[in-house]
Motif scaffolding. Structure first.
Motif, PDB file in Angstrom:
ATOM      1  N   SER A  71      32.298  15.583  10.160  1.00  2.82           N
ATOM      2  CA  SER A  71      32.171  14.378   9.328  1.00  2.82           C
ATOM      3  C   SER A  71      32.257  13.139  10.202  1.00  2.82           C
ATOM      4  O   SER A  71      32.733  13.190  11.331  1.00  2.82           O
ATOM      5  CB  SER A  71      33.268  14.343   8.262  1.00  2.82           C
ATOM      6  OG  SER A  71      34.541  14.231   8.859  1.00  2.82           O
ATOM      7  N   SER A  72      31.782  12.044   9.655  1.00  4.70           N
ATOM      8  CA  SER A  72      31.831  10.724  10.302  1.00  4.70           C
ATOM      9  C   SER A  72      31.156  10.715  11.670  1.00  4.70           C
ATOM     10  O   SER A  72      31.642  10.087  12.607  1.00  4.70           O
ATOM     11  CB  SER A  72      33.287  10.243  10.432  1.00  4.70           C
ATOM     12  OG  SER A  72      33.873  10.114   9.167  1.00  4.70           O
ATOM     13  N   MET A  73      30.027  11.409  11.779  1.00  2.00           N
ATOM     14  CA  MET A  73      29.260  11.369  13.020  1.00  2.00           C
ATOM     15  C   MET A  73      28.561  10.008  13.117  1.00  2.00           C
ATOM     16  O   MET A  73      28.313   9.363  12.103  1.00  2.00           O
ATOM     17  CB  MET A  73      28.216  12.493  13.051  1.00  2.00           C
ATOM     18  CG  MET A  73      28.787  13.891  12.926  1.00  2.00           C
ATOM     19  SD  MET A  73      29.805  14.399  14.302  1.00  2.00           S
ATOM     20  CE  MET A  73      28.608  14.527  15.601  1.00  2.00           C
ATOM     21  N   ASP A  74      28.214   9.594  14.315  1.00  5.15           N
ATOM     22  CA  ASP A  74      27.506   8.338  14.510  1.00  5.15           C
ATOM     23  C   ASP A  74      25.999   8.576  14.605  1.00  5.15           C
ATOM     24  O   ASP A  74      25.244   7.658  14.839  1.00  5.15           O
ATOM     25  CB  ASP A  74      28.023   7.627  15.766  1.00  5.15           C
ATOM     26  CG  ASP A  74      27.946   6.116  15.632  1.00  5.15           C
ATOM     27  OD1 ASP A  74      27.947   5.620  14.489  1.00  5.15           O
ATOM     28  OD2 ASP A  74      27.872   5.449  16.668  1.00  5.15           O
ATOM     29  N   THR A  75      25.591   9.841  14.450  1.00  2.00           N
ATOM     30  CA  THR A  75      24.192  10.255  14.491  1.00  2.00           C
ATOM     31  C   THR A  75      23.967  11.192  13.309  1.00  2.00           C
ATOM     32  O   THR A  75      24.881  11.891  12.884  1.00  2.00           O
ATOM     33  CB  THR A  75      23.898  11.009  15.807  1.00  2.00           C
ATOM     34  OG1 THR A  75      24.122  10.114  16.893  1.00  2.00           O
ATOM     35  CG2 THR A  75      22.476  11.525  15.877  1.00  2.00           C
ATOM     36  N   ASN A  76      22.747  11.229  12.784  1.00  2.00           N
ATOM     37  CA  ASN A  76      22.418  12.153  11.704  1.00  2.00           C
ATOM     38  C   ASN A  76      22.368  13.574  12.275  1.00  2.00           C
ATOM     39  O   ASN A  76      21.501  13.896  13.073  1.00  2.00           O
ATOM     40  CB  ASN A  76      21.071  11.763  11.084  1.00  2.00           C
ATOM     41  CG  ASN A  76      20.736  12.618   9.892  1.00  2.00           C
ATOM     42  OD1 ASN A  76      21.582  13.352   9.380  1.00  2.00           O
ATOM     43  ND2 ASN A  76      19.503  12.526   9.449  1.00  2.00           N
ATOM     44  N   VAL A  77      23.294  14.428  11.884  1.00  2.56           N
ATOM     45  CA  VAL A  77      23.403  15.795  12.405  1.00  2.56           C
ATOM     46  C   VAL A  77      23.146  16.786  11.278  1.00  2.56           C
ATOM     47  O   VAL A  77      23.744  16.674  10.210  1.00  2.56           O
ATOM     48  CB  VAL A  77      24.804  16.037  13.021  1.00  2.56           C
ATOM     49  CG1 VAL A  77      24.981  17.479  13.435  1.00  2.56           C
ATOM     50  CG2 VAL A  77      25.031  15.101  14.192  1.00  2.56           C
ATOM     51  N   ASP A  78      22.258  17.764  11.530  1.00  2.00           N
ATOM     52  CA  ASP A  78      21.976  18.804  10.543  1.00  2.00           C
ATOM     53  C   ASP A  78      22.715  20.098  10.865  1.00  2.00           C
ATOM     54  O   ASP A  78      23.152  20.805   9.977  1.00  2.00           O
ATOM     55  CB  ASP A  78      20.470  19.091  10.473  1.00  2.00           C
ATOM     56  CG  ASP A  78      19.696  17.884   9.968  1.00  2.00           C
ATOM     57  OD1 ASP A  78      20.229  17.140   9.125  1.00  2.00           O
ATOM     58  OD2 ASP A  78      18.561  17.687  10.419  1.00  2.00           O
ATOM     59  N   TYR A  79      22.796  20.447  12.145  1.00  5.08           N
ATOM     60  CA  TYR A  79      23.487  21.666  12.579  1.00  5.08           C
ATOM     61  C   TYR A  79      24.216  21.354  13.867  1.00  5.08           C
ATOM     62  O   TYR A  79      23.747  20.569  14.687  1.00  5.08           O
ATOM     63  CB  TYR A  79      22.503  22.814  12.813  1.00  5.08           C
ATOM     64  CG  TYR A  79      23.165  24.011  13.444  1.00  5.08           C
ATOM     65  CD1 TYR A  79      23.923  24.886  12.690  1.00  5.08           C
ATOM     66  CD2 TYR A  79      23.080  24.229  14.817  1.00  5.08           C
ATOM     67  CE1 TYR A  79      24.574  25.962  13.279  1.00  5.08           C
ATOM     68  CE2 TYR A  79      23.731  25.305  15.409  1.00  5.08           C
ATOM     69  CZ  TYR A  79      24.466  26.162  14.634  1.00  5.08           C
ATOM     70  OH  TYR A  79      25.122  27.213  15.222  1.00  5.08           O
ATOM     71  N   PHE A  80      25.344  22.036  14.077  1.00  2.73           N
ATOM     72  CA  PHE A  80      26.213  21.735  15.200  1.00  2.73           C
ATOM     73  C   PHE A  80      26.734  23.045  15.761  1.00  2.73           C
ATOM     74  O   PHE A  80      27.200  23.905  15.007  1.00  2.73           O
ATOM     75  CB  PHE A  80      27.372  20.915  14.645  1.00  2.73           C
ATOM     76  CG  PHE A  80      28.131  20.063  15.600  1.00  2.73           C
ATOM     77  CD1 PHE A  80      28.307  20.406  16.919  1.00  2.73           C
ATOM     78  CD2 PHE A  80      28.717  18.907  15.140  1.00  2.73           C
ATOM     79  CE1 PHE A  80      29.045  19.606  17.764  1.00  2.73           C
ATOM     80  CE2 PHE A  80      29.460  18.096  15.970  1.00  2.73           C
ATOM     81  CZ  PHE A  80      29.621  18.456  17.294  1.00  2.73           C
ATOM     82  N   GLY A  81      26.636  23.256  17.065  1.00  3.23           N
ATOM     83  CA  GLY A  81      27.140  24.486  17.673  1.00  3.23           C
ATOM     84  C   GLY A  81      27.515  24.278  19.116  1.00  3.23           C
ATOM     85  O   GLY A  81      27.643  23.148  19.587  1.00  3.23           O
ATOM     86  N   GLY A  82      27.678  25.393  19.834  1.00  2.55           N
ATOM     87  CA  GLY A  82      28.060  25.303  21.232  1.00  2.55           C
ATOM     88  C   GLY A  82      27.732  26.575  21.991  1.00  2.55           C
ATOM     89  O   GLY A  82      27.375  27.588  21.396  1.00  2.55           O
ATOM     90  N   THR A  83      27.869  26.506  23.305  1.00  2.00           N
ATOM     91  CA  THR A  83      27.631  27.657  24.170  1.00  2.00           C
ATOM     92  C   THR A  83      28.682  27.702  25.267  1.00  2.00           C
ATOM     93  O   THR A  83      29.184  26.665  25.710  1.00  2.00           O
ATOM     94  CB  THR A  83      26.234  27.589  24.834  1.00  2.00           C
ATOM     95  OG1 THR A  83      26.073  26.313  25.463  1.00  2.00           O
ATOM     96  CG2 THR A  83      25.118  27.785  23.820  1.00  2.00           C
ATOM     97  N   VAL A  84      29.005  28.928  25.702  1.00  2.00           N
ATOM     98  CA  VAL A  84      29.947  29.132  26.801  1.00  2.00           C
ATOM     99  C   VAL A  84      29.183  29.839  27.914  1.00  2.00           C
ATOM    100  O   VAL A  84      28.615  30.908  27.695  1.00  2.00           O
ATOM    101  CB  VAL A  84      31.155  29.986  26.363  1.00  2.00           C
ATOM    102  CG1 VAL A  84      32.107  30.210  27.535  1.00  2.00           C
ATOM    103  CG2 VAL A  84      31.880  29.332  25.197  1.00  2.00           C
TER     104      VAL A  84
END
Length: 127
Positions: A71-84
């Motif tokens: 929430s409260s992102m400064d950019t319009n985000v549809d999906y969020f993830g990560g990688t290791v």
């Protein structure tokens, strides 16, 4: 902690940060809120630094992250993830948006004070 590619740290409040290790599989949960942007460059990429166990020394990615709530992102985000990546204690953060139409590294410019990120990271450890 939320680390930036310009060697600065983005201060966060940690509401939850736990992990379990079963054999070589590591499961981490987190819930953080950005409290200050400090001197981090707007274009610096952000990652979760300080995973509890070093990842396996394999080429490429040895784990992934899923952000279940943001929430409260400064950019319009549809999906969020990560990688290791292999031999690491860092999870790179990535997002997609309707505007960018491809996976993009999260930068300091994409978050603001009050941004909340909660999710899970799972990866294979070195031992």
């Amino acid at each position: 902690m939320l680390a930036a590619s310009d060697s600065t740290i983005v201060p966060v409040a940690v509401d939850n940060a736990r992990y379990s290790k079963i054999g070589q599989y590591v499961f981490c949960t987190f819930d953080i809120t950005v409290t200050n942007l400090g001197s981090t460059s707007a274009t610096a990429t952000l990652s979760l630094k300080g995973l509890p166990v070093v990842s396996a020394a394999d080429p490429g990615y040895v784990g992934s992250g899923y952000v279940a709530y943001f929430s409260s992102m400064d950019t319009n985000v549809d999906y969020f993830g990560g990688t290791v990546s292999g031999t690491s204690t860092v999870a790179a953060l990535w997002f997609t948006s309707e505007q960018k139409k491809s996976v993009t590294a999260l930068t300091r410019d994409d978050v603001k004070v009050g941004t909340r990120i909660a999710g899970t990271i799972q990866y294979i450890s070195a031992a």
